[in-house]
Motif scaffolding. Sequence first.
Motif, PDB file in Angstrom:
ATOM      1  N   PHE A  39     -10.772  21.577  14.660  1.00 27.89           N
ATOM      2  CA  PHE A  39     -10.108  22.876  14.595  1.00 27.89           C
ATOM      3  C   PHE A  39     -10.927  23.904  13.827  1.00 27.89           C
ATOM      4  CE2 PHE A  39      -6.575  25.637  12.842  1.00 27.89           C
ATOM      5  CZ  PHE A  39      -6.232  26.231  14.046  1.00 27.89           C
ATOM      6  N   GLY A  40     -12.001  23.448  13.192  1.00 24.34           N
ATOM      7  CA  GLY A  40     -12.887  24.367  12.491  1.00 24.34           C
ATOM      8  C   GLY A  40     -12.850  24.270  10.982  1.00 24.34           C
ATOM      9  N   MET A  41     -12.135  23.291  10.439  1.00 30.18           N
ATOM     10  CA  MET A  41     -12.076  23.119   8.999  1.00 30.18           C
ATOM     11  C   MET A  41     -13.117  22.105   8.535  1.00 30.18           C
ATOM     12  SD  MET A  41      -7.996  22.745   8.271  1.00 30.18           S
ATOM     13  CE  MET A  41      -6.871  23.019   9.633  1.00 30.18           C
ATOM     14  N   SER A  42     -13.595  22.268   7.316  1.00 33.57           N
ATOM     15  CA  SER A  42     -14.285  21.155   6.676  1.00 33.57           C
ATOM     16  C   SER A  42     -13.215  20.186   6.201  1.00 33.57           C
ATOM     17  CB  SER A  42     -15.154  21.633   5.512  1.00 33.57           C
ATOM     18  OG  SER A  42     -14.353  22.143   4.463  1.00 33.57           O
ATOM     19  N   ALA A  43     -13.523  18.905   6.190  1.00 36.53           N
ATOM     20  CA  ALA A  43     -12.483  17.915   5.899  1.00 36.53           C
ATOM     21  C   ALA A  43     -13.064  16.701   5.207  1.00 36.53           C
ATOM     22  CB  ALA A  43     -11.779  17.484   7.184  1.00 36.53           C
ATOM     23  N   VAL A  44     -12.274  16.136   4.319  1.00 36.76           N
ATOM     24  CA  VAL A  44     -12.560  14.825   3.730  1.00 36.76           C
ATOM     25  C   VAL A  44     -11.259  14.047   3.652  1.00 36.76           C
ATOM     26  CG1 VAL A  44     -14.575  15.534   2.361  1.00 36.76           C
ATOM     27  CG2 VAL A  44     -12.266  15.656   1.361  1.00 36.76           C
ATOM     28  N   VAL A  45     -11.396  12.754   3.488  1.00 33.35           N
ATOM     29  CA  VAL A  45     -10.260  11.866   3.262  1.00 33.35           C
ATOM     30  C   VAL A  45     -10.366  11.367   1.830  1.00 33.35           C
ATOM     31  CG1 VAL A  45      -9.007   9.840   4.081  1.00 33.35           C
ATOM     32  CG2 VAL A  45     -10.404  11.178   5.675  1.00 33.35           C
ATOM     33  N   CYS A  46      -9.302  11.546   1.062  1.00 32.83           N
ATOM     34  CA  CYS A  46      -9.317  11.094  -0.332  1.00 32.83           C
ATOM     35  C   CYS A  46      -7.882  10.976  -0.810  1.00 32.83           C
ATOM     36  CB  CYS A  46     -10.090  12.079  -1.215  1.00 32.83           C
ATOM     37  SG  CYS A  46     -10.211  11.580  -2.950  1.00 32.83           S
ATOM     38  N   GLY A  47      -7.485   9.768  -1.177  1.00 30.63           N
ATOM     39  CA  GLY A  47      -6.112   9.586  -1.629  1.00 30.63           C
ATOM     40  C   GLY A  47      -5.927   8.306  -2.407  1.00 30.63           C
ATOM     41  N   PRO A  48      -4.760   8.139  -3.003  1.00 28.76           N
ATOM     42  CA  PRO A  48      -4.492   6.986  -3.867  1.00 28.76           C
ATOM     43  C   PRO A  48      -4.146   5.730  -3.073  1.00 28.76           C
ATOM     44  CG  PRO A  48      -2.561   8.380  -3.770  1.00 28.76           C
ATOM     45  CD  PRO A  48      -3.641   9.090  -2.985  1.00 28.76           C
ATOM     46  N   GLY A  49      -4.509   4.582  -3.635  1.00 25.81           N
ATOM     47  CA  GLY A  49      -4.189   3.308  -3.014  1.00 25.81           C
ATOM     48  C   GLY A  49      -5.339   2.765  -2.195  1.00 25.81           C
ATOM     49  N   SER A  50      -5.171   1.530  -1.777  1.00 26.14           N
ATOM     50  CA  SER A  50      -6.213   0.835  -1.018  1.00 26.14           C
ATOM     51  C   SER A  50      -5.745   0.569   0.402  1.00 26.14           C
ATOM     52  CB  SER A  50      -6.564  -0.494  -1.690  1.00 26.14           C
ATOM     53  OG  SER A  50      -7.380  -1.283  -0.858  1.00 26.14           O
ATOM     54  N   ILE A  51      -6.637   0.793   1.360  1.00 23.83           N
ATOM     55  CA  ILE A  51      -6.315   0.492   2.754  1.00 23.83           C
ATOM     56  C   ILE A  51      -6.043  -0.996   2.933  1.00 23.83           C
ATOM     57  CG2 ILE A  51      -8.683   0.076   3.529  1.00 23.83           C
ATOM     58  CD1 ILE A  51      -5.971   2.093   5.414  1.00 23.83           C
ATOM     59  N   ALA A  52      -6.528  -1.811   1.999  1.00 21.48           N
ATOM     60  CA  ALA A  52      -6.279  -3.252   2.080  1.00 21.48           C
ATOM     61  C   ALA A  52      -4.796  -3.578   1.942  1.00 21.48           C
ATOM     62  CB  ALA A  52      -7.071  -3.987   0.997  1.00 21.48           C
ATOM     63  N   GLN A  53      -4.014  -2.674   1.364  1.00 18.38           N
ATOM     64  CA  GLN A  53      -2.575  -2.902   1.214  1.00 18.38           C
ATOM     65  C   GLN A  53      -1.763  -2.329   2.368  1.00 18.38           C
ATOM     66  OE1 GLN A  53      -1.770  -4.905  -1.140  1.00 18.38           O
ATOM     67  NE2 GLN A  53      -3.872  -4.849  -1.922  1.00 18.38           N
ATOM     68  N   ALA A  54      -2.367  -1.455   3.143  1.00 18.57           N
ATOM     69  CA  ALA A  54      -1.635  -0.767   4.206  1.00 18.57           C
ATOM     70  C   ALA A  54      -1.196  -1.751   5.282  1.00 18.57           C
ATOM     71  CB  ALA A  54      -2.500   0.322   4.815  1.00 18.57           C
ATOM     72  N   HIS A  55       0.001  -1.535   5.813  1.00 18.86           N
ATOM     73  CA  HIS A  55       0.566  -2.268   6.949  1.00 18.86           C
ATOM     74  C   HIS A  55       0.973  -3.701   6.599  1.00 18.86           C
ATOM     75  CE1 HIS A  55      -1.716   0.501  10.058  1.00 18.86           C
ATOM     76  NE2 HIS A  55      -1.126   1.175   9.072  1.00 18.86           N
ATOM     77  N   LYS A  56       0.862  -4.096   5.347  1.00 21.08           N
ATOM     78  CA  LYS A  56       1.177  -5.469   4.956  1.00 21.08           C
ATOM     79  C   LYS A  56       2.554  -5.541   4.305  1.00 21.08           C
ATOM     80  CE  LYS A  56      -3.587  -6.966   4.136  1.00 21.08           C
ATOM     81  NZ  LYS A  56      -4.525  -7.513   3.125  1.00 21.08           N
ATOM     82  N   PRO A  57       3.154  -6.751   4.273  1.00 18.47           N
ATOM     83  CA  PRO A  57       4.375  -6.903   3.487  1.00 18.47           C
ATOM     84  C   PRO A  57       4.076  -6.692   2.014  1.00 18.47           C
ATOM     85  CG  PRO A  57       3.588  -9.032   4.282  1.00 18.47           C
ATOM     86  CD  PRO A  57       2.767  -7.995   4.964  1.00 18.47           C
ATOM     87  N   ASP A  58       5.066  -6.228   1.283  1.00 15.22           N
ATOM     88  CA  ASP A  58       4.918  -5.913  -0.137  1.00 15.22           C
ATOM     89  C   ASP A  58       3.781  -4.927  -0.377  1.00 15.22           C
ATOM     90  OD1 ASP A  58       7.098  -7.466  -0.866  1.00 15.22           O
ATOM     91  OD2 ASP A  58       5.885  -9.241  -1.255  1.00 15.22           O
TER      92      ASP A  58
END
Length: 387
Positions: A343-362
Amino acid sequence: MALIDDTKEILGELIAFPTVSSDSNLELIAHAADRLGALGAETRVLVDETGSKANLFATIGPERDGGIVLSGHSDVVPVADQDWSADPFAMREADGRLYGRGACDMKGFIAAVLAVVPLFASRQLSRPLHVCLTYDEEVGCLGARKLVGDLAAMDIRPSLAIIGEPTEMRIIEGHKGCCEYTTVFRGLEGHGSVPDAGVNAVEYAVRYVTRLMELREVLKARTPDGSRFEPPWTTLQVGRLAGGVAHNVIPGLASVDWELRPVSEADRHFICEQVDAYVAGELLPAMRAVHGSAEVVRHVIGEVAGLEPVDDNEARRIVAALTGANGADVVSFGTEAGLFQQFGMSAVVCGPGSIAQAHKPDEFVEISQLQACIAMLTGLAGKLAAA
């Protein structure tokens, strides 16, 4: 109350909304819009064509181009058939962690943003601050795709975006795209004793898969110089081939589910052109020589743009200054960032937590990660007020 306490409270509220992608997110969006509106933000709730999903785009500060977007997706993956030790939609705290579906992916970031928004609202900002919540990221970034179209229609042009997916607060400046396709083959059923009288859809699907496997090897030879991805080339894999009803029946219908994770748009175009040419030049003529109504149709399930690393990236410079990071990485998982970049923006991804925990139980997010995110956001508030 300290900002981390506000963040915990808000995160508990967000987790309590069971915004699985198959369900509506309207209650969460209304909740966030009310909170932001009470602080003086201009809120736009952009409902999809079904009326059951919505994006939220809220603005604090001057109404002009060049704003900063803080973006997170509101949907979460299902909890069905997962072994949770407690209710996944009731946040609990233990051992320095906050547990619940979406805690890291990515309601933790959204909660931190909502907790820090009063700081932005209390100051005279030099450029707009936009808070963006999208729907259906987990099933193809559908909300973000609609959002950028809506922003274009409203002539709103932010200049950069920070997407708060869980990166352990590392700066991510690149990721591959994710393209999913289903190719359907319609042949002609018949008795297995006379195979030449029918058009065996499974056999043509197998030939199609064989061509995909040939192209997979070609992609390795197209690896860009200096690619930082792992693996460094565009990957292609077949997830499912289905067709047929019995041993002695020529199958008239088959389908192939396959995906492409391109390092560049050029590779995506190359593969689609190659497979479509193979169908038009070889498969369809052979099928229609027996049955004129035979067809092969490639359905696009989702085409999510990758985030391509670029030398000049204002978002990377700002987040590096705020976090003290000395560099930026690339990752294998996909996000909405590429859509903002297109869309014309500069962009980065940066946020709290680990992707290793995503989509898992607990699923959980470390409280220390939320504190680091709060520090980044409060620094941004100061920067916008001081600039």
